[in-house]
Design an enzyme around this catalytic site. Structure first.
Site, short mmCIF file in Angstrom:
data_model
loop_
_atom_site.label_atom_id
_atom_site.label_comp_id
_atom_site.label_asym_id
_atom_site.label_seq_id
_atom_site.Cartn_x
_atom_site.Cartn_y
_atom_site.Cartn_z
N GLY A 29 0.81 -1.21 0.00
CA GLY A 29 0.00 0.00 0.00
C GLY A 29 0.84 1.26 0.00
O GLY A 29 2.03 1.23 -0.31
N HIS A 32 2.73 4.72 -4.81
CA HIS A 32 3.33 5.88 -5.45
C HIS A 32 3.58 5.56 -6.93
O HIS A 32 3.16 4.51 -7.43
CB HIS A 32 4.63 6.29 -4.75
CG HIS A 32 5.60 5.16 -4.54
ND1 HIS A 32 6.21 4.49 -5.58
CD2 HIS A 32 6.06 4.57 -3.41
CE1 HIS A 32 7.01 3.58 -5.11
NE2 HIS A 32 6.94 3.58 -3.79
N GLY A 34 6.09 4.60 -8.51
CA GLY A 34 6.81 3.36 -8.77
C GLY A 34 5.88 2.17 -8.85
O GLY A 34 6.01 1.32 -9.73
N HIS A 35 4.92 2.10 -7.91
CA HIS A 35 3.92 1.04 -7.97
C HIS A 35 3.08 1.15 -9.23
O HIS A 35 2.76 0.14 -9.88
CB HIS A 35 2.99 1.12 -6.75
CG HIS A 35 3.67 0.92 -5.44
ND1 HIS A 35 3.78 1.92 -4.50
CD2 HIS A 35 4.26 -0.18 -4.90
CE1 HIS A 35 4.41 1.45 -3.44
NE2 HIS A 35 4.72 0.19 -3.65
N LYS A 148 14.19 -1.56 -7.25
CA LYS A 148 14.71 -0.83 -6.10
C LYS A 148 15.01 -1.79 -4.95
O LYS A 148 16.02 -1.66 -4.26
CB LYS A 148 13.73 0.25 -5.64
CG LYS A 148 14.30 1.10 -4.49
CD LYS A 148 13.33 2.16 -4.04
CE LYS A 148 12.27 1.57 -3.14
NZ LYS A 148 12.83 1.13 -1.83
N ASP A 149 14.12 -2.75 -4.74
CA ASP A 149 14.36 -3.81 -3.76
C ASP A 149 15.04 -4.97 -4.48
O ASP A 149 14.45 -6.04 -4.65
CB ASP A 149 13.04 -4.24 -3.14
CG ASP A 149 12.37 -3.12 -2.36
OD1 ASP A 149 12.88 -2.77 -1.29
OD2 ASP A 149 11.36 -2.59 -2.85
N LEU A 183 11.83 6.44 -5.54
CA LEU A 183 10.51 6.49 -4.92
C LEU A 183 10.36 5.37 -3.89
O LEU A 183 10.74 4.22 -4.14
CB LEU A 183 9.43 6.36 -5.98
CG LEU A 183 9.24 7.57 -6.89
CD1 LEU A 183 8.18 7.28 -7.94
CD2 LEU A 183 8.84 8.79 -6.08
#
Length: 277
Positions: A29, A32, A34-35, A148-149, A183
């Protein structure tokens, strides 16, 4: 029309009506851009896109931010609807872990002991456990995760391959603010001054990636981080593209984790090494 479902039974009912490939984007949740980019990439390929929203308690340590992690379901569902998502699955804890915390969880193996795993013991076990459960519950054919992860992405790929889950895992490049900040839902914790300090992370990665000799890469990145006193570095690491040892030449990854104020941020970039260049 985006459907919002909360229970396993509701999810099963909508999945029974799905036609074609099921593409899944897993989130906690506080969505942003990126999602939303993950959703867009999924929509390019699949007509049926499902987004999960679940703040997973198993992947938070005892002194981390589970209780204060931002929960913005109404805004999240609106963002999913704007991106043409078919279904949002926002389960409660009992829907994901009926009967309480699972007695059997995923072990991440040696890759889970380094970098984030060394700093956040138990994090990757909790993450992999919920990802495996959600892949099964959503009947995913393909799932999208952000780079990013990056260590998370690598571990999910390894788990899917090792357990032969039959799900394609697609990585999507990191989405950044115009000034370079990666982000993250946790960016909202930063004060204006802390946000300015946090730019040292992306600047350090950018300076490091502009070099190709391994020693020069790390020296350039370390220099940038050392110049920002409000950034407390957890690690800066140069690895291979698979998070193994960095090669003298070839594809590699430069990763950083640091605290700015009380907020822990991570970032990484790909680069190509060439010894002596």
């Amino acid at each position: 029309m985006t459907s919002l479902v909360h229970t396993r039974a509701e999810l099963a009912s909508v999945l029974d009506l799905a036609q074609g490939e099921i593409a899944v984007v897993m989130t906690m949740g506080a969505l942003h851009e990126g999602h939303r980019e993950l959703m867009r990439q999924a929509r390019k390929r699949s007509a049926f896109v499902l987004v999960t929203i679940f703040v997973n308690p198993l992947q938070f340590g005892p002194n981390e931010d589970f209780e204060k992690y931002p929960r913005t379901l109404d805004a999240d569902v609106a963002a999913c609807a704007a991106e043409g998502v078919a279904v949002v699955f926002a389960p409660g804890r009992d829907d994901v872990y009926p009967g309480g915390a699972p007695s059997i969880t995923m072990h991440p193996g040696p890759l889970g002991d380094i970098l984030e795993g060394a700093s956040r013991p138990g994090h990757f076990s909790g993450m992999l456990t919920v990802v495996e459960k959600l892949l099964m519950l959503t009947r995913a054919d393909v799932a999208y995760f952000g780079e990013k992860d990056f260590q998370q992405l690598a571990l999910i790929r390894r788990m899917v391959d090792d357990l032969e889950l039959g799900v394609e895992i697609v990585g999507v490049p990191t989405v950044r603010e115009p000034d370079g900040l990666a982000l993250s839902s946790r960016n909202r914790y930063l004060t204006p001054d802390q946000r300015r300090a946090a730019l040292a992370l992306s600047r350090a990665l950018r300076e490091g990636a502009a070099r190709s000799d391994p020693e020069s890469v790390l020296a350039a990145a370390h220099k940038i981080l050392a110049e920002e006193p409000d950034v407390r570095v957890d690690y800066l690491a140069l690895t291979g593209a698979d998070l193994g040892s960095a090669p003298d030449e070839g594809e590699a990854r430069l990763l950083v984790a640091a605290k700015v104020g009380t907020t822990r941020l991570i970032d990484n970039v790909p680069l190509r090494l060439q010894k002596g260049a």
